[in-house]
Scaffold this motif. Structure first.
Motif, short mmCIF file in Angstrom:
data_model
loop_
_atom_site.label_atom_id
_atom_site.label_comp_id
_atom_site.label_asym_id
_atom_site.label_seq_id
_atom_site.Cartn_x
_atom_site.Cartn_y
_atom_site.Cartn_z
N GLU A 148 -35.16 -27.34 36.81
CA GLU A 148 -34.62 -27.32 38.17
C GLU A 148 -33.15 -27.74 38.14
OE1 GLU A 148 -38.85 -28.49 40.34
OE2 GLU A 148 -37.15 -29.84 40.45
N ASP A 203 -29.43 -32.02 41.86
CA ASP A 203 -28.58 -32.16 43.05
C ASP A 203 -28.47 -33.64 43.37
OD1 ASP A 203 -27.27 -32.09 45.44
OD2 ASP A 203 -28.90 -31.15 46.56
N GLU A 258 -32.65 -24.23 47.06
CA GLU A 258 -31.77 -24.08 45.91
C GLU A 258 -30.80 -22.91 46.11
OE1 GLU A 258 -33.88 -23.82 42.23
OE2 GLU A 258 -34.94 -25.71 42.52
#
Length: 280
Positions: free
Chosen positions: A121, A124, A265
């Motif tokens: 992933e 962030d 995303e």
């Protein structure tokens, strides 16, 4: 030539497994007795744009960022495998239900922002996420700062921190909410939150829905244009929620949390890094 590709592949795989491994405010000193870095560890250190981790120069407000929402998620294949970092073997906890742990929390930020976590992933720093060495991924954890009593729920999707005594690496947003940014590290207690896999009957009785809030502005026309544009680009429902002369771009609703995260995303890749998911 085949040997070269095998080595390159191993290096890339190891770099993804290692994940975060440093603390922004306290870089790890290199002792004279430290052995030379392996090819995979050297690749790990060179793969980021920044040599040292830092906080964002002009951080966005994280007041609107809500805690991660615990729900059932199947563990990723890579998130349940034992692994080795710098010669030390780490064994994944097979049954994390009821798992608690006390130790120090650190945090990671700008250096790792936008790069892949250990399960692929995108990290962030403005999301409520974290890294842990032995929990299966993804996991949900309640983190309590023992110094001030503040707590937050984070989604663990990365590996680290690889420092003695430190048990969890928090995203910038999570560390900000727990007041860990100023001190760099803090004494915390973590507790795993597990959610049982819903059966068909449970799904019929209570099916949660989610929305993505992308941005807000007092300029209604601009917000409406953005909502229409994102709805077309991402092929999702979009609308404007107006309250007290503040207009918000909302995407959704979504029935599936995994799809919501994938859409989030995409939204962030389009430049809206402060977008977040909320349950309705």
């Amino acid at each position: 030539m085949q040997t070269f590709y095998k080595v390159a592949s191993l290096a890339l795989l190891s770099s993804v497994i290692v994940g975060c491994s440093s603390t922004p405010t306290e870089p790890e000193p290199v002792a004279p007795s430290t052995p030379p870095l392996s090819q995979s560890d050297r690749y790990q250190e060179e793969r980021y744009d920044l040599k040292d981790d830092t906080a964002p120069e002009k951080p966005m407000s994280v007041e609107h960022v809500e805690d991660a929402m615990p729900q059932y998620e199947p563990y990723s294949l890579g998130g349940t495998r034992d692994y080795t970092v710098r010669g030390k073997r780490y064994h994944i906890i097979k049954d994390p239900k009821g798992f608690k742990q006390k130790g120090q929390a650190s945090w990671y930020g700008k250096k790792f922002h936008g790069h892949q976590t250990s399960i692929g992933e995108v990290y962030d720093m403005y999301s409520m996420s974290a890294a842990h060495k032995e929990l299966p991924l993804p996991s949900y954890v309640k983190v309590t700062n023992l110094g001030n009593g503040k707590s937050a729920i984070v989604r663990v999707n990365d590996r680290g921190p690889f420092h003695d005594g430190r048990i969890i690496d928090l995203s910038f947003a999570a560390a900000k909410k727990l007041d860990v940014i100023k001190t760099g590290v803090a004494n915390v207690e973590i507790e795993v939150i597990t959610v049982d896999k819903p059966n068909s009957q449970t799904k019929k009785q209570a099916l949660p829905k989610y929305q993505i809030q992308v941005a807000s502005s007092s300029n209604k026309e601009r917000v409406e244009t953005l909502a229409n544009d994102l709805g077309q680009k991402l092929s999702v429902d979009s609308f404007v929620n107006s309250e007290n002369e503040i207009h918000r771009v909302i995407l959704g609703p979504f029935d599936d949390y995994e799809l919501t995260q994938k859409t989030l995303e995409q939204v962030k890749l389009l430049g809206y890094s402060s977008a977040f998911v909320r349950k309705i």
